[in-house]
Write a protein that holds these residues in place. Structure first.
Motif, PDB file in Angstrom:
ATOM      1  N   PHE A 213      51.274  31.163  17.925  1.00  0.00           N
ATOM      2  CA  PHE A 213      50.200  32.105  17.593  1.00  0.00           C
ATOM      3  C   PHE A 213      50.687  33.464  18.063  1.00  0.00           C
ATOM      4  CE2 PHE A 213      46.260  34.411  18.149  1.00  0.00           C
ATOM      5  CZ  PHE A 213      45.443  33.939  17.127  1.00  0.00           C
TER       6      PHE A 213
ATOM      7  N   SER B  75      39.066  31.544  11.878  1.00  0.00           N
ATOM      8  CA  SER B  75      40.327  31.577  11.135  1.00  0.00           C
ATOM      9  C   SER B  75      40.136  32.217   9.769  1.00  0.00           C
ATOM     10  CB  SER B  75      40.865  30.147  10.973  1.00  0.00           C
ATOM     11  OG  SER B  75      42.045  30.141  10.199  1.00  0.00           O
ATOM     12  N   ARG B  76      39.047  31.845   9.054  1.00  0.00           N
ATOM     13  CA  ARG B  76      38.780  32.436   7.733  1.00  0.00           C
ATOM     14  C   ARG B  76      38.508  33.936   7.852  1.00  0.00           C
ATOM     15  NH1 ARG B  76      35.917  27.586   6.848  1.00  0.00           N
ATOM     16  NH2 ARG B  76      33.963  28.614   7.458  1.00  0.00           N
TER      17      ARG B  76
ATOM     18  N   ARG C 258      51.119  32.011  12.609  1.00  0.00           N
ATOM     19  CA  ARG C 258      50.377  30.939  13.248  1.00  0.00           C
ATOM     20  C   ARG C 258      50.720  29.606  12.607  1.00  0.00           C
ATOM     21  NH1 ARG C 258      47.187  34.422  10.388  1.00  0.00           N
ATOM     22  NH2 ARG C 258      45.774  33.621   8.804  1.00  0.00           N
TER      23      ARG C 258
ATOM     24  N   ALA D 119      41.752  35.627   8.205  1.00  0.00           N
ATOM     25  CA  ALA D 119      42.451  35.581   6.913  1.00  0.00           C
ATOM     26  C   ALA D 119      41.862  36.607   5.945  1.00  0.00           C
ATOM     27  CB  ALA D 119      42.351  34.181   6.322  1.00  0.00           C
TER      28      ALA D 119
ATOM     29  N   SER E  56      36.642  30.709  19.203  1.00  0.00           N
ATOM     30  CA  SER E  56      35.411  30.194  18.618  1.00  0.00           C
ATOM     31  C   SER E  56      34.409  29.783  19.689  1.00  0.00           C
ATOM     32  CB  SER E  56      35.721  28.994  17.706  1.00  0.00           C
ATOM     33  OG  SER E  56      36.150  27.865  18.467  1.00  0.00           O
TER      34      SER E  56
ATOM     35  N   ALA F 199      35.949  27.122  14.860  1.00  0.00           N
ATOM     36  CA  ALA F 199      37.316  27.643  14.734  1.00  0.00           C
ATOM     37  C   ALA F 199      37.668  27.976  13.282  1.00  0.00           C
ATOM     38  CB  ALA F 199      38.308  26.651  15.336  1.00  0.00           C
ATOM     39  N   PRO F 200      37.290  27.133  12.294  1.00  0.00           N
ATOM     40  CA  PRO F 200      37.586  27.509  10.901  1.00  0.00           C
ATOM     41  C   PRO F 200      36.924  28.814  10.477  1.00  0.00           C
ATOM     42  CG  PRO F 200      37.110  25.163  11.049  1.00  0.00           C
ATOM     43  CD  PRO F 200      36.772  25.754  12.390  1.00  0.00           C
TER      44      PRO F 200
ATOM     45  N   GLY G 242      44.143  32.053  20.605  1.00  0.00           N
ATOM     46  CA  GLY G 242      44.001  31.093  19.510  1.00  0.00           C
ATOM     47  C   GLY G 242      42.590  31.082  18.959  1.00  0.00           C
ATOM     48  N   PHE G 243      42.422  30.463  17.787  1.00  0.00           N
ATOM     49  CA  PHE G 243      41.119  30.422  17.127  1.00  0.00           C
ATOM     50  C   PHE G 243      40.140  29.492  17.845  1.00  0.00           C
ATOM     51  CE2 PHE G 243      43.839  31.265  13.217  1.00  0.00           C
ATOM     52  CZ  PHE G 243      43.643  32.641  13.280  1.00  0.00           C
TER      53      PHE G 243
ATOM     54  N   SER H 225      40.502  36.546  19.098  1.00  0.00           N
ATOM     55  CA  SER H 225      41.494  35.472  18.939  1.00  0.00           C
ATOM     56  C   SER H 225      42.784  35.815  19.662  1.00  0.00           C
ATOM     57  CB  SER H 225      41.776  35.227  17.451  1.00  0.00           C
ATOM     58  OG  SER H 225      40.609  34.812  16.773  1.00  0.00           O
TER      59      SER H 225
END
Length: 315
Positions: A69, A47-48, A64, A51, A36, A43-44, A31-32, A26
């Motif tokens: 970002f 991102s997860r 972000r 996280a 991805s 992308a989620p 960026g995500f 990333s």
């Protein structure tokens, strides 16, 4: 070096290693969403994963939002520690892949349409004959704006790429010159100076806001408000041949068309900007050996055939 990498990775759980990899990816991709695409996931999900890594480390790694970002101090420390590790693994994997005797898989390449017509298609067919398990897909584009979203491996562009996560190398540079048809010049008259171009119809692509010309010791910026615009050099030159206006084109092609009495050089004492083409690819170290082989073939052939490309394009 390789054994040290493997010992380090064994100490990390598979889940944590995935989270670390997607975090580093990333950062490299900016960026995500872009990461991805490279990771072939959503992308989620990326991102997860990042996280979850932050929760595991009890550290915020990224600032972000929709416009920013950016690494935190902790994020920069983690990235610096592990990004080289993943790059090293990528290089080791590539060396294993390159050691295999047969190239396989897909190559997606984008380029302006004339490059496909007069250069790339012949080269792609030749490459696939030599490597029958490689499939090549050509997309038409003159820039690298959709490089990530369309999952392009290589791009031939006439405008330099601006994405910091892409690398580019100049394929060739060619002299440009101004030209118009006799019919147009008979109707509108010969421009005597570069500033006279402001009173003429010019032909240009949508990506060129101005022409930067040099007349004597003076540099003149001619804003382009084209009478007709199309993002195709070949079609702009054809429009000039048909009497639609003045175009800026490769000098070697103009010499050929002038000999055929299709176009006339104008303002020959004015120094025009150079035209360039670039080959663009991702800055990720893990680049498939089939892409490397095709990229190197493009460089080799284009270094010997740039001038003949322009002559053939406008014969």
């Amino acid at each position: 070096m390789y054994s040290l990498m493997m010992r380090t990775i064994v100490m990390i759980s598979t889940k944590n290693m995935t989270n670390l990899y997607w975090f580093c990816l990333s950062v490299e991709c900016g960026g995500f969403a872009a990461a991805s695409v490279k990771a072939n996931t959503s992308a989620p999900t990326v991102s997860r994963s990042v996280a979850n890594l932050e929760v595991q480390l009890s550290e915020k790694l990224l600032h972000r939002d929709s416009k920013k970002f950016q690494l935190t101090n902790a994020g920069e420390e983690i990235y610096n520690k592990f990004s080289d590790l993943f790059r090293g693994l990528d290089q080791q994997w590539l060396s294993l892949s390159n050691a295999q005797g047969e190239l396989t898989g897909e190559i997606h390449i984008s380029c302006p349409e004339p490059f496909a017509d007069f250069f790339l298609q012949k080269l792609a067919l030749e490459f696939m004959t030599q490597h029958p398990h490689v499939n090549i897909h050509v997309h038409f584009a003159s820039d690298a704006e959709s490089f990530i979203s369309e999952q392009i491996d290589l791009a031939i562009v006439t405008m330099p790429a601006t994405d910091s996560h892409l690398v580019q190398r100049k394929l060739f540079e060619t002299e440009l010159a101004l030209a118009a048809s006799k019919n147009y010049l008979n109707q509108r008259g010969q421009p005597e100076t570069a500033r006279d171009l402001l009173k003429h119809d010019v032909l240009a692509g949508n990506n060129f806001p101005f022409w930067l010309l040099r007349e004597g010791t003076e540099t003149i910026k001619v804003p382009i408000k084209p009478k007709y615009s199309v993002n195709s050099l070949r079609l702009n030159i054809q429009a000039a041949i048909d009497g639609a206006g003045i175009c800026l084109m490769p000098k070697v092609a103009l010499e050929h068309l002038a000999a055929l009495d299709k176009l006339e050089p104008i303002l020959t004492e004015v120094e025009c900007p150079k035209g360039s083409a670039y080959l663009v690819w991702t800055d990720r170290k893990m680049i498939a050996s089939r892409v490397v082989a095709f990229r190197d073939l493009i460089f080799d052939r284009m270094s010997h055939n740039a001038e003949s490309l322009w002559r053939n394009m406008f014969s």
